[in-house]
Enzyme design. Structure first.
Site, PDB file in Angstrom:
ATOM      1  CB  SER A 152      52.969  -1.602  42.614  1.00  0.00           C
ATOM      2  OG  SER A 152      52.582  -3.809  42.052  1.00  0.00           O
ATOM      3  CE  LYS A 172      54.177  -5.217  45.757  1.00  0.00           C
ATOM      4  NZ  LYS A 172      54.278  -3.136  45.553  1.00  0.00           N
TER       5      LYS A 172
END
Length: 657
Positions: free
Chosen positions: A525, A568
């Site tokens: 990611s 996030k």
């Protein structure tokens, strides 16, 4: 097509309830299982046909409830009591006998009454003999006029009493009383035995150690026999969670029990006196429900799994369910169930229900879905209830649920909060200005702990370009305890910045540092962040430090979706950043709490060009880079496949010729 459902607030306010107290909670355990309709139907069929089942899925999704509900559907069969009798021919091989439920206690009581009667008769006989000896001594002493004869008579009576009272043959009546291993009442439901984490003795049965093994002081072998869980589950359900953690020997023993429907009990320790004892085979006709996470199959005994597949079902339980009217009602029912089970917290009003459903949406990590990790969601319900009780409230409100989310943060979130404060103090990442080769990436912690809640953290990534030590021997050097997937992601990203920069990097060493990753980095990611940092370093274009980003990257430069995107984004908000770039495919997965809404600009990106356009600071170098990218795009040719000629066309052409 996805169902267009109204907002949670509108939906809850239309419910004809005041609190969850108005919700009917089903009495049948099977009806209390939420969101596992397909698995539930299979489990129900398995119970009716007495088939074995493997349940695979994430923790807290209802596997144990499904297993426990099977006893309500097992076919009505006569439960049996199991007794162990002494074996006169071989004391170390006790005999086993089964009788209808409830009869075992009667049989043991009859033997006990018989033993007590024989004991009383023996006591009377002993006392009669003793008094006779003493009386004869007294008579002899009177006739012979010797007082010492009375003393000898008393001594003889004492020795005679000891010899008769402690004679093993005479004491044998107690040893003949059978022991009840498994007992039921006639109206009992089929047993459900949870054997998760049980050691060999508890699972398969054991024979207790006897420190006195001779001299008439030993305990009879049959009295030291203890039934195992496989025997207690006879005619019922044996549930074993984390089946892969059982020793291979125990799994093999369970396989034998499944095949033979009986298994002898023997001492499990070779250093115990019970090691020499082995009973006749003890009935253990049970339905096995084995459960585990997705890695359970890897360490499961192949023959045991084959047996279950051949005589039962393998089921993967759901981790989430669709966000629709029916499933929202099930979630409200779940809240009511948790309140009823706990019995110590008040019911939830509509505002609290709204917050719980929103949390279920958020924890699912996907758009239009609700999480089925209900054990952890139940923890939130109980903490909110505790807060309401501490404030002497009669109902739980939205404020209590919000307070519960802050109070009951997972360990990873608490650690991450402290880490962010430390990083801010020591400026390991920046939230303003611009820097060449430095990017605020985003990551999650707790993804490998089995928890449904991810915790986001800011992950600073720094890139630097230096001349290679040897001509044509440039390397890409990444540091920060990278895992295998992260290392491969770095190699994949190299294709992107080679293409976009258009420079020969064979004479460059590209250094990539993941700052402060003492616990390591895994996953892909950070691919977008790596590419941005390296391109910035090669082209000498500053990166806006108020921007954070996350996303995987294909070798062609497409931004791919990642997990934990909501966590996030929340980490970027907590860190004080102004913008966050996320994959376009993840954009609708983001569900923020009310206190986080409108605090950050969320920018979806489809390609690496979209990322660079936002992240890089405007400059002449940036214009040159995008001119180069534009030329690359215009130069790309798309070859369309030719439509094959049809038979009719071919014939027409031949005729024309």
């Amino acid at each position: 097509m996805e169902e267009n459902i109204e907002s949670v607030e509108e939906w809850v306010n239309k419910l004809d309830i005041e609190t969850t107290k108005d919700i009917h909670v089903p009495k049948l355990l099977f009806d209390q299982v939420i969101g596992q309709d397909q698995a539930g139907e299979i489990v129900k069929k398995a119970a009716l046909q007495r088939r074995h089942v493997i349940l695979i899925g994430e923790p807290g999704t209802g596997k144990s409830m499904l297993a426990q509900s099977m006893v309500d559907f097992l076919p009505k069969s006569e439960l049996e009591d199991i007794l162990v009798f002494p074996n006169p021919e071989d004391p170390n091989k006790p005999k086993i006998k089964t009788v209808p439920a409830g009869k075992g206690k009667e049989i043991v009581r009859q033997y006990q009454i018989k033993a007590e009667r024989e004991k009383r008769d023996r006591s009377r006989s002993i006392m009669f003999v003793i008094f006779s000896v003493v009386l004869l001594g007294i008579i002899a002493a009177i006739v012979l006029r010797s007082i010492t004869l009375i003393f000898f008579a008393i001594m003889a009576a004492a020795f005679l009493y000891m010899a008769m009272a402690f004679n093993p043959v005479i004491r044998n009546e107690r040893a003949m009383v059978p022991k009840l291993l498994v007992s039921h009442n006639p109206n009992d439901k089929p047993p459900f035995v949870d054997s998760t984490g049980a050691h060999s003795g508890a699972l398969l049965g054991d024979v207790r150690h006897d420190p006195f093994q001779s001299g008439g002081l030993e305990t009879p072998a049959h009295e030291r026999v203890e039934a195992g869980n496989i025997h207690k589950a006879h005619k019922g359900v044996l549930f074993i969670d984390e089946i892969n953690l059982l020793r291979p020997e125990d799994q093999q023993a369970i396989l034998t029990a499944l095949q033979e429907k009986k298994y002898p009990i023997s001492g499990q320790s070779e250093r115990s006196a019970g090691a020499m004892v082995q009973t006749e085979p003890v009935p253990c006709d049970f339905v096995l429900v084995a459960a585990g996470n997705y890695d359970a199959i890897r360490n499961m005994h192949p023959a045991l799994r084959s047996r279950i597949r051949g005589y039962g079902y393998e089921v993967v339980v759901n981790d989430y369910m669709d966000d629709n009217d029916e499933n929202r009602r099930k979630l409200v029912q779940f809240i009511a169930q948790e309140v009823e089970k706990d019995k110590k917290i008040p019911h939830f009003d509509k505002s609290a229900i709204i917050e719980v459903i929103k949390e279920a949406q958020k924890r699912s990590g996907r758009r239009n879905k609700l999480t089925l990790r209900l054990r952890e969601l139940g923890g939130l319900v109980r903490v909110a209830g505790d807060i309401a009780v501490s404030q002497k409230k009669t109902v739980v409100t939205a404020a209590d649920v919000i307070a519960a989310k802050n109070l009951a943060k997972p360990l990873e979130q608490q650690i991450a909060d402290r880490s962010i404060e430390i990083k801010k103090i020591y400026k390991t990442f920046r939230t303003e200005g611009s820097v060449v080769g430095m990017v605020n990436g985003l990551a999650v912690v707790g993804a490998d702990t089995g928890m449904s809640e991810y915790t986001g953290v800011v992950l600073p990534i720094v890139a630097e370009v230096t001349p290679a030590e040897h001509k044509g021997a440039g390397n890409i050097i990444a540091t920060g305890k990278l895992g295998d997937i992260a290392k491969e992601a770095v190699l994949n990203v190299s294709a992107v910045f080679k293409k976009l920069t258009g420079k020969d990097i064979s004479n460059m060493d590209i250094h990539i540092q993941f700052v402060g990753t003492y616990e390591g980095v895994e996953g892909d990611s950070a691919s977008v962040s790596i590419a941005t940092a390296v391109i910035s370093a090669i082209e000498n274009i500053p990166v806006d430090q108020s921007v954070a980003m996350t996303g995987s990257l294909s070798v062609r430069g497409d931004v791919l979706p990642v997990g934990g995107v909501t966590a996030k984004v929340e980490a970027a908000i907590e860190a004080g950043l102004n913008k966050v770039i996320v994959p376009e495919l993840n954009y609708s997965d983001i569900i923020l709490d009310a206190d986080h809404v409108n605090k950050i600009e969320i920018i979806p990106a489809k390609t690496i060009e979209d990322v660079l356009r936002v992240a890089l600071v405007n400059s002449p170098e940036k214009e040159k880079l995008f001119d180069r990218i534009s030329n690359l795009i215009n130069a790309a040719k798309i070859i369309k496949p030719q439509r094959p000629a049809t038979p009719a066309t071919t014939r027409a052409g031949n005729n024309a010729a």
